[in-house]
Design an enzyme around this catalytic site. Structure first.
Site, PDB file in Angstrom:
ATOM      1  N   LYS A   1       0.837  -1.179  -0.013  1.00  0.00           N
ATOM      2  CA  LYS A   1      -0.089  -0.164   0.092  1.00  0.00           C
ATOM      3  C   LYS A   1       1.050   1.339   0.073  1.00  0.00           C
ATOM      4  O   LYS A   1       0.430   2.064  -0.743  1.00  0.00           O
ATOM      5  CB  LYS A   1      -0.802  -0.045   1.286  1.00  0.00           C
ATOM      6  CG  LYS A   1      -1.806   1.009   1.378  1.00  0.00           C
ATOM      7  CD  LYS A   1      -3.174   0.633   1.758  1.00  0.00           C
ATOM      8  CE  LYS A   1      -3.144   0.515   3.487  1.00  0.00           C
ATOM      9  NZ  LYS A   1      -2.979   1.819   4.279  1.00  0.00           N
ATOM     10  N   SER A   2       1.996   1.352   0.837  1.00  0.00           N
ATOM     11  CA  SER A   2       2.808   2.447   0.925  1.00  0.00           C
ATOM     12  C   SER A   2       3.266   2.925  -0.224  1.00  0.00           C
ATOM     13  O   SER A   2       3.375   3.847  -0.805  1.00  0.00           O
ATOM     14  CB  SER A   2       3.783   2.305   2.130  1.00  0.00           C
ATOM     15  OG  SER A   2       3.150   2.015   3.348  1.00  0.00           O
TER      16      SER A   2
ATOM     17  N   ARG B   1      -8.894  11.754  12.408  1.00  0.00           N
ATOM     18  CA  ARG B   1      -7.410  11.284  12.768  1.00  0.00           C
ATOM     19  C   ARG B   1      -6.606  12.665  12.897  1.00  0.00           C
ATOM     20  O   ARG B   1      -6.770  13.619  12.189  1.00  0.00           O
ATOM     21  CB  ARG B   1      -6.884  10.449  11.732  1.00  0.00           C
ATOM     22  CG  ARG B   1      -7.590   9.008  11.929  1.00  0.00           C
ATOM     23  CD  ARG B   1      -7.181   8.018  10.829  1.00  0.00           C
ATOM     24  NE  ARG B   1      -5.846   7.716  11.279  1.00  0.00           N
ATOM     25  CZ  ARG B   1      -4.927   6.941  10.546  1.00  0.00           C
ATOM     26  NH1 ARG B   1      -5.479   6.615   9.326  1.00  0.00           N
ATOM     27  NH2 ARG B   1      -3.811   6.606  10.784  1.00  0.00           N
TER      28      ARG B   1
ATOM     29  N   ASP C   1       1.992  -1.335  11.896  1.00  0.00           N
ATOM     30  CA  ASP C   1       0.599  -1.961  11.316  1.00  0.00           C
ATOM     31  C   ASP C   1       0.248  -3.310  11.536  1.00  0.00           C
ATOM     32  O   ASP C   1      -0.699  -3.752  11.416  1.00  0.00           O
ATOM     33  CB  ASP C   1       0.625  -1.642   9.726  1.00  0.00           C
ATOM     34  CG  ASP C   1       0.822  -0.090   9.310  1.00  0.00           C
ATOM     35  OD1 ASP C   1       0.076   0.408  10.197  1.00  0.00           O
ATOM     36  OD2 ASP C   1       1.061   0.232   8.440  1.00  0.00           O
TER      37      ASP C   1
ATOM     38  N   LYS D   1      -4.673   5.365  14.827  1.00  0.00           N
ATOM     39  CA  LYS D   1      -4.809   4.714  13.581  1.00  0.00           C
ATOM     40  C   LYS D   1      -6.091   4.649  13.091  1.00  0.00           C
ATOM     41  O   LYS D   1      -7.039   5.344  13.743  1.00  0.00           O
ATOM     42  CB  LYS D   1      -4.237   3.259  13.827  1.00  0.00           C
ATOM     43  CG  LYS D   1      -2.613   3.104  13.898  1.00  0.00           C
ATOM     44  CD  LYS D   1      -1.823   3.825  12.604  1.00  0.00           C
ATOM     45  CE  LYS D   1      -0.539   3.920  12.997  1.00  0.00           C
ATOM     46  NZ  LYS D   1       0.386   4.448  12.035  1.00  0.00           N
TER      47      LYS D   1
HETATM   48  C1  S3P Z   1       2.476   4.730   6.460  1.00  0.00           C
HETATM   49  C2  S3P Z   1       3.083   4.966   7.575  1.00  0.00           C
HETATM   50  C3  S3P Z   1       2.496   4.404   8.905  1.00  0.00           C
HETATM   51  C4  S3P Z   1       1.783   3.361   8.781  1.00  0.00           C
HETATM   52  C5  S3P Z   1       0.722   3.442   7.383  1.00  0.00           C
HETATM   53  C6  S3P Z   1       1.089   3.781   6.365  1.00  0.00           C
HETATM   54  C7  S3P Z   1       3.151   5.217   5.001  1.00  0.00           C
HETATM   55  O1  S3P Z   1       1.894   5.540   9.480  1.00  0.00           O
HETATM   56  O2  S3P Z   1       1.065   3.076   9.798  1.00  0.00           O
HETATM   57  O3  S3P Z   1      -0.279   2.361   7.767  1.00  0.00           O
HETATM   58  O4  S3P Z   1       2.831   4.792   4.037  1.00  0.00           O
HETATM   59  O5  S3P Z   1       3.864   6.142   5.140  1.00  0.00           O
HETATM   60  P1  S3P Z   1       2.592   6.556  10.417  1.00  0.00           P
HETATM   61  O6  S3P Z   1       3.749   7.081   9.685  1.00  0.00           O
HETATM   62  O7  S3P Z   1       1.740   7.558  10.914  1.00  0.00           O
HETATM   63  O8  S3P Z   1       3.446   5.666  11.477  1.00  0.00           O
END
Ligand code: S3P
Length: 730
Positions: free
Chosen positions: A316-317, A417, A611, A638
């Protein structure tokens, strides 16, 4: 609720009200009134036991009724009201069910010299192209909206009674002003009906011999379904609401004229923009609408095992970032393995809305025609980002340096959020971002093109989203922007920027960016998401007789905390075929059943497994001994409060799980069964599905629609591998 309900006009709507009222015990008896020419329909209503009696005499039909519903075509209503006047009783609740409200209220007000307090104008949004009592359905109003347009004179007690009644039929009640109702319905219902009737009229006349219709397929059928509706009813509606409909017809003619000119001028790009805008607007509408109405329940039978080989969806990221950097690059970027989940699609649509031409995804393939760092265009509307925190936080940084303003919105979870974590440092750079008082979305970002200043920022929390947001803003700032992180977080933005020929400087825990020139388009292969693989790493560890290989999973060291933690707990996990693809390390991961033991989770792993804790809590519940997590306060903000929601669910399943401010203490033991709620959090829903592998009873999981944000096809895939899971709409 009522002793006697009287329905005037027992067609599709009236008949369905009667059926549903009876089914839900909202009345004791039901009478009907109709005119002589409707005798057959009334007899049919009686034969079908939709009503208990009917009469051609209005006085007889309404005698002793405590609720009267007028469900005739709107054109017939003024006459019905006149006939009703001699029998009008102040204690009876009267309602209509017409598609226009101005005409109904005007007719009543004229007749009674003011609106009677006991008439509640109502419009159930639940029609169909069929008519007559034969077409009526007991569940026609189930989950549908009914709009009330009460007037100042309408009595509160009658509004409350009407609300209880329609809720009893299964509807959700909304309130609107009369004018607003008629204007909105003209656009969303009346004009589309006119267009469908007009198109079939046109083609029908041309096509007396049936040549065109013979070849008409899906699109034609979809578009013209409503041209099978009752003409009398629709003539009435159109006449009653013509002051709103006529201007819309004029606007639509001019839109068609624009399209004609684009074709005459061979303006393919202009046509493409129009179609793309329309497609995105429709999708946005569907997303928002689905979020309001659709609710999915998972039912998972106890036991089962996980065996085989599987490739879980794309990361996803990385998918988010591929769209963002691909859009800002010069040239065409080809992406494969793209996650076709709602979150990454929200990012994709956001960039389409800012004028970027993006094709796909088709089988994970996306083609992005980059517009360059300064090529984005102002979105015509607020950008809706659904559930996706990554989209919103990263876009804040990127939009801060544009030459236009933009508004970012999201669903209920995203709108709650915290966004100050990006607003505060961006403001230090000179960004102007407006939020709610609580520092939450909707966010208005006033583009400060050329005015952003690089800063050095010491991040108080370990957050890859904040880091990435500032790096993207840094692309538009004067001088250097650097970020120091308190613990390592995922570094996909940094790696991908290098892939786009725009490297960042990395020194210890500090990363620095400055605008070096254009990003150069590249090809990106998105590996499988270790966060999605995590459900199987835990599932196959806790379920007996499991042996599963997860193919081509990203094992970036900033993401592998879940493997480290599970290995400390005694999991049997092997990394095979390790290689590097597009700057990201990848491996096949084999996992087999193991006896897990409870551990104190080292805090240095928290950011690296941020996550994966929901499913790690399930692993802890199946382990021997106690597992203790600390230093993970971030879990509370989250997609849901993952500490509280997981503790609540585990306790329902009979697990001793004690939430703490920044973590959880879990005693491993037996898992029972029961109904848990995911609170719309995809990872909570999937974690509890895995818990069923070791449960003694069925686990039912409510509110699972958002699994689609990160893992489309989860149910089908897990069922293929051996989980006894089913899903249904609530
Ligand atoms: C993500 C960073 C994380 C993660 C999120 C995806 C990203 O959040 O929990 O699901 O793609 O940069 P945080 O950076 O707020 O910890």
């Amino acid at each position: 609720m009522f002793n006697k309900l009287c329905i005037i006009g027992v067609g599709l709507i009236g008949g369905s009200v009667a059926r549903a009222a009876r089914e839900n015990n909202l009345c004791t008896t039901i009478s009907a009134y109709g005119r002589e020419q409707e005798l057959d329909n009334l007899q049919q209503a009686l034969a079908l036991k939709v009503v208990d009696s009917y009469s051609l005499d209005l006085g007889e039909a309404v005698a002793d009724a405590d609720c009267v519903i007028i469900a005739t075509p709107v054109g017939a209503m003024p006459d019905i009201f006149k006939q009703l006047e001699p029998y009008w009783s102040d204690n009876v609740l009267y309602m209509d069910a017409g598609s226009t409200k101005g005409s109904v209220v005007t007719a009543l007000s004229e007749l009674f010299s003011g609106m009677p307090a006991n008439f509640v104008p109502a419009h159930p949004i639940a029609g169909a192209e069929k008519s007559g009592v034969d077409a009526s359905l007991v569940d026609l109003f189930e989950g549908k909206r009914v709009i009330f347009t009460p007037c100042v004179q309408t009595g509160d007690n009658f509004i409350q009674q009407a609300t209880r009644f329609w809720q009893g039929l299964g509807s959700t009640v909304s309130y609107m002003q009369i004018e607003q109702h008629d204007a909105v319905l003209a656009a969303t219902s009346h004009l589309p009906h006119i267009m469908a009737f007009a198109l079939v009229d046109l083609l029908g006349r041309k096509d007396e011999q049936g040549d065109i219709f013979k070849y008409a397929a899906g699109g034609f059928k979809d578009f013209t379904r409503i041209a099978s509706s009752d003409p009398t009813m629709w003539v009435d509606i159109c006449m009653a609401n013509k002051q709103h409909i006529i201007p819309l017809i004029e606007q639509f003619c001019s839109e068609l004229d624009d399209v004609k000119q684009m074709l005459q001028g061979s303006q393919a790009q202009a046509l493409h923009n129009t179609f793309t805008y329309a497609r995105n607007a429709r999708q946005r509408f569907l997303d928002q609408h689905n979020n309001m109405t659709q609710s999915i329940i998972f039912t998972v039978q106890p036991g089962g095992h996980l065996q085989g080989e599987v490739r879980v969806p794309g990361d996803k990221s990385i998918s988010h970032r591929s769209i963002m950097l691909g859009s800002l690059a010069e040239g065409v970027t080809h992406v494969t393995g793209f996650l076709e989940g709602d979150d990454a699609l929200a990012t994709l649509r956001a960039f389409q809305a800012m004028g970027v031409q993006i094709e796909g995804p088709v089988d994970g393939k996306v083609t992005i025609h980059g517009v360059g760092l300064d090529g984005l265009q102002a979105p015509k509307e607020p950008i809706y980002l659904g559930n996706s925190g990554t989209s919103m936080r990263l876009l804040c940084g990127l939009l801060a340096g544009q030459k236009f303003d933009a508004v970012l919105t999201g669903d209920k979870s995203l709108s709650g959020r915290p966004m100050r974590r990006v607003i505060d440092p961006l403001s230090k750079m000179g960004a102007i971002i407006e939020s709610t008082e609580n520092g939450t979305a909707p966010l208005t970002i006033r583009g400060q093109s050329g005015a952003l200043q690089g800063i050095h920022y010491d991040m108080p929390i370990a957050s890859a989203q904040v880091k990435s947001c500032l790096l993207l803003a840094g692309l538009y700032a004067q001088g250097e922007t650097s970020v120091t992180e308190p613990a390592p977080t995922r570094d996909h933005t940094e790696r991908m920027l290098s892939g786009f020929a725009h490297p960042v400087k990395q020194k210890g825990n500090q990363v620095t960016i400055s605008r070096l020139g254009p990003l150069k388009a590249t090809d990106i292969e998105v590996p499988s998401d270790i966060s999605s693989a995590a459900f199987f790493l835990v599932g196959a560890s806790i379920a007996a007789n499991s042996d599963l290989t997860l193919k081509h999973v990203g094992i970036n060291p900033t993401r592998t905390g879940v493997i480290n933690i599970l290995q400390l707990m005694g999991a049997n996990i092997e990394l095979l075929n390790q290689c590097t693809v597009g700057g990201e390390p990848v491996a096949d991961i084999r996992v087999r059943s193991a006896t897990l033991k409870g551990i104190v989770i080292p805090e240095e792993f928290v950011a690296l497994a941020i996550d994966e804790f929901p499913v790690l809590f399930v692993a802890a519940a199946c382990a021997e001994g106690t597992t203790i997590l600390t230093g993970a306060k971030e879990l509370r903000v989250k997609e849901s409060d993952r500490i509280q929601v997981m503790a609540d669910g585990l306790q329902i399943l009979g697990v001793d799980a004690q939430p703490t401010e920044d973590g959880m203490v879990i005693q491993g033991g037996k898992i029972g069964g029961g109904t848990v709620v995911s609170h719309g959090d995809h990872r909570i829903a999937m974690s509890f599905a895995m818990a069923a592998l070791r449960a003694s009873e069925t686990i039912i999981i409510d509110d699972c629609a958002n699994v689609n944000t990160s893992f489309p096809g989860f149910v089908t895939l897990t069922a293929q591998l051996g989980l006894n899971i089913g899903s249904k709409e609530a």
